[in-house]
Design an enzyme around this catalytic site. Structure first.
Site, short mmCIF file in Angstrom:
data_model
loop_
_atom_site.label_atom_id
_atom_site.label_comp_id
_atom_site.label_asym_id
_atom_site.label_seq_id
_atom_site.Cartn_x
_atom_site.Cartn_y
_atom_site.Cartn_z
CB SER A 134 -0.94 -0.01 1.10
OG SER A 134 -2.08 0.78 1.12
CG ASP A 247 -3.89 -1.44 -1.01
OD1 ASP A 247 -2.93 -1.94 -0.61
OD2 ASP A 247 -4.27 -0.02 -0.67
#
Length: 711
Positions: A134, A247
């Site tokens: 992320s 992500d």
């Protein structure tokens, strides 16, 4: 009775022995069982029967490790220390357990990792490898590539990364396209593969088709970085090889599992979320629902690890708080310093890890590259992007405070665009309807191109067909006029001063008319640059901006009006207060009148008229609480609030000497401005002002942009 014979006693003993053995080792209950086959756990057997080896649903358990062999080889080399200068021999070499650093996700909160890296280096702790996902992957990958923590901080201040996110229609799985961001990263690091970074790194992401976690230790630097933070449904999923990626933080915000495969000597830096919120908003509920799973999984893994954990004091901050990197970085420094200070001497010694010998030289080289890239991007260089075509909304809700040649930019509108980008070229074809239509300008069909052929030179051109709606026309559209516009602009840095030029022209020709209305301008500019990274928030920092040049147009009675035009702004950034003044002047040297613009910066209600000279002055004292912000359902963020009392004046002289140069009006009032963004996009600035003027007119308007640049 006679005693039993010996053979009978032996038989009895054998039966008893067989009985005991049967109790200890029961015979197989299934006929045909192989003699050496181990007994199966009934639960495992049931799982294997329901989900056979190779079943795609079963495979979701196992991650895919891309570049594993190369990563292991690099890690082995890195953890082999030499006793003397040069290549280690078998006698000289010693192997130490690798030191791993795990950087969690957390959106804006992950800026805390920059502060953590600073404190680790102060303590003589340099990782042998990094695992990140992320937003933590952006920090980790830049650090692994050779940028120092200070350089990473400089980058996020000088070039807001959110300015390279483009809103698109969600035809490719998300509302935000990140191709421009990937191009900017490629411009910064070149065609770098993450298997070539100075520090070995693993970046995790999730593959949509297979639902498997992907661990990348090799692959395109910018593609893997964009995949790492591709929040589902917000950002477009990224195609890397055969994977369609989102992500990795969606499943586990702290990616500790890959690191544990290689060492127990671990440091984990978290940027978790523990903020009070109201669950009356469905967007808040969705955000919390996503957070539950990834946080629970990560906390379960952290509980079982012996890692040294740095819990950053950012858990009450919004994940949208990109406006306060210094605050978040400082909290990371403080959190890491406290955690390191709590270690005893033996624990600290176990974590101390020297940097590689080539680090100083590498960082000096990467710093120079960073400075050149920042200067290029800030002067307007367009990063070379891969061919991309997207449908995008064409939306402007408010007219701007300031306007230039090219009337479309001043008209509130709503419509659609098809945008094509390739190399340093961006083209679009748009259709939009005016929100506050004028006669002849109710709709427009617009085609434009911007190209950056060399250095910071950008060439732009557009053609627009304007028209009205009519029930009697073909498809309900009546063409009314053509508009053609073109521009040239470039800039460069001389020390801390940005110097540039812009030239633009705009021609409007009504259909069926022989004459055309046109206007053109050419300006050179100089402006001081005071990036926030180099400044104390409470320091007094002066700034200025100057534009000067000439104009030519025929906006009044088709007569040529030509002369000089310029704008000067000066001010102070002084903590909470920012005093500033502006002067705008336009003078026709040949005496012919030009039409005053509605977008010249005067915030009163005076009607625009023909004039041979014009002067606008603006003075205001802005109150700017930079630390104040608020968010809406963790989705929209409002920041950079300013409240500014102002006093404007308007001076002019008519054409032909019929009147003297004099103040025609003044306006006093209050201006409120702010920046608003959603999902981490580049913020839009909105200004609302109310004033009372010398012509006894009360004015309230909402405009896009700001009269003065914010710090």
């Amino acid at each position: 009775m006679k005693p039993p014979k010996k053979s009978a006693l032996e038989g009895l003993y054998i039966l008893l022995l067989l009985f005991v053995l049967a109790l200890i080792h029961p015979f197989p209950q299934t006929l045909g069982a192989q003699e050496n086959e181990p007994a199966r756990d009934p639960v495992t057997a049931s799982f294997d029967q329901a989900f056979a080896d190779g079943d795609p649903v079963r495979n979701v358990i196992e991650p895919v490790f891309v570049g594993e062999a190369g990563f292991v080889q690099r890690l082995n080399i890195r953890t082999t220390r030499s006793g003397t200068q040069g290549s280690p021999t078998d006698a000289q070499a010693s192997v130490h357990p690798p030191l791993g650093l795990v950087l969690s996700g957390g959106s804006a909160r992950a800026y805390a990792h920059i502060g953590v890296l600073k404190e680790l280096e102060k303590a003589g702790i340099y990782p042998d490898f990094i695992v990140a996902n992320s937003m933590g992957a952006i920090i980790g990958m830049l650090y692994a590539a050779g940028f120092s923590p200070d350089d990473i901080q400089l980058l996020i201040h000088a070039i807001p990364l959110d300015s390279y996110f483009d809103i698109v229609l969600p035809t490719n799985g998300g509302f935000i396209n990140t191709e421009a961001f990937a191009a900017a990263m490629r411009m910064l690091v070149g065609n770098l593969d993450i298997s070539e970074t100075a520090i070995p790194i693993i970046v995790t992401a999730e593959d949509l088709p297979s639902r498997r976690q992907i661990w990348f230790a090799e692959g395109s630097f910018e593609r893997i970085m964009t995949a790492a933070f591709s929040m589902p449904a917000v950002f477009e999923p990224q195609h890397v090889g055969n994977f369609i990626l989102i992500d990795g933080g969606i499943a586990a915000i702290v990616p500790i599992e890959p690191a544990q495969r290689f060492t127990d000597r671990l440091i984990v830096s978290t940027a978790l979320y523990n903020r009070a919120m109201s669950f009356s908003n469905p967007l808040t509920v969705v955000n919390r629902a996503i957070d539950i799973g990834k946080t629970r999984t990560s906390m379960g893994a952290l509980e079982k690890t012996s890692a040294f954990i740095i819990r950053n004091d950012v858990e009450t901050l919004s994940y949208m708080q990109f406006s306060d990197p210094n605050l978040i970085i400082a909290r990371g420094e403080e959190s890491a310093a406290r955690a390191i200070a709590a270690l005893d001497a033996q624990e600290r010694a176990q974590l101390e890890n020297p940097p590689p010998p080539s680090l100083v030289e590498l960082r000096a080289r990467m710093h120079q590259k960073l400075i050149k890239t920042i200067e290029a991007l800030r002067t307007g260089v367009m990063p070379a992007s891969a061919p991309t075509i997207r449908a995008a909304p064409a939306l402007r809700l408010f007219p701007p405070i300031l306007g230039f040649a090219g009337e479309t930019e001043t008209i509130p509108r709503a419509g659609l665009s098809a945008v094509f980008s390739a190399w340093r070229t961006k083209t679009s074809l748009s259709y939009f309807a005016a929100i506050a239509p004028e006669t002849g300008k109710q709709w427009a069909l617009d085609g434009s191109i911007n190209i950056n052929p060399i250095e910071a030179l950008v060439i732009g051109a557009s053609a627009r067909l304007w028209g009205d709606y009519s029930s009697t026309a073909i498809l309900g559209h009546t063409p009314a006029m053509w508009e053609f516009a073109g521009s040239l602009k470039s800039a460069t840095f001389v020390g801390a001063t940005k110097i540039g030029f812009v030239a633009s022209a705009d021609v409007i020709r009504e259909i069926g008319e022989g004459s055309a209305t046109w206007q053109s301008i050419g300006l050179v500019s100089a402006a001081s640059v005071t990036p926030g990274f180099d400044q104390d928030a409470h320091a007094i920092v002066p700034w200025y901006s100057l534009e000067a040049g000439g104009f030519a147009e025929n906006t009044v009675s088709a007569q040529l009006s030509a002369g000089l035009e310029g704008t000067l702004m000066i001010g102070l950034h002084a903590g909470l207060f920012s005093p500033r003044v502006r002067g705008f002047a336009k003078v026709a040297l040949n005496g012919n009148a030009f039409l005053e613009s509605e977008f010249d910066g005067f915030r009163g209600g005076a009607a625009r008229a023909a004039a041979a000279s014009s002067l606008i002055t603006n003075a205001e004292l802005a109150i700017a609480p930079r630390s104040l912000f608020f968010d809406i359902a963790e989705t929209a963020l409002v920041r950079n609030l300013e409240l500014a009392p102002f006093f404007d004046t308007k001076w002019s002289a008519p054409a032909g000497g019929a009147g003297s140069f004099a103040m025609k009006d003044w306006a006093a009032g209050l201006c409120f401005s702010f920046q608003a963004s959603a999902f981490g996009l580049a913020p839009a600035t909105i200004s609302a002002y109310a004033s009372y003027s010398g012509s006894h007119v009360f004015t309230f308007q909402v405009r896009a942009g700001a009269l003065f640049p914010s710090r």
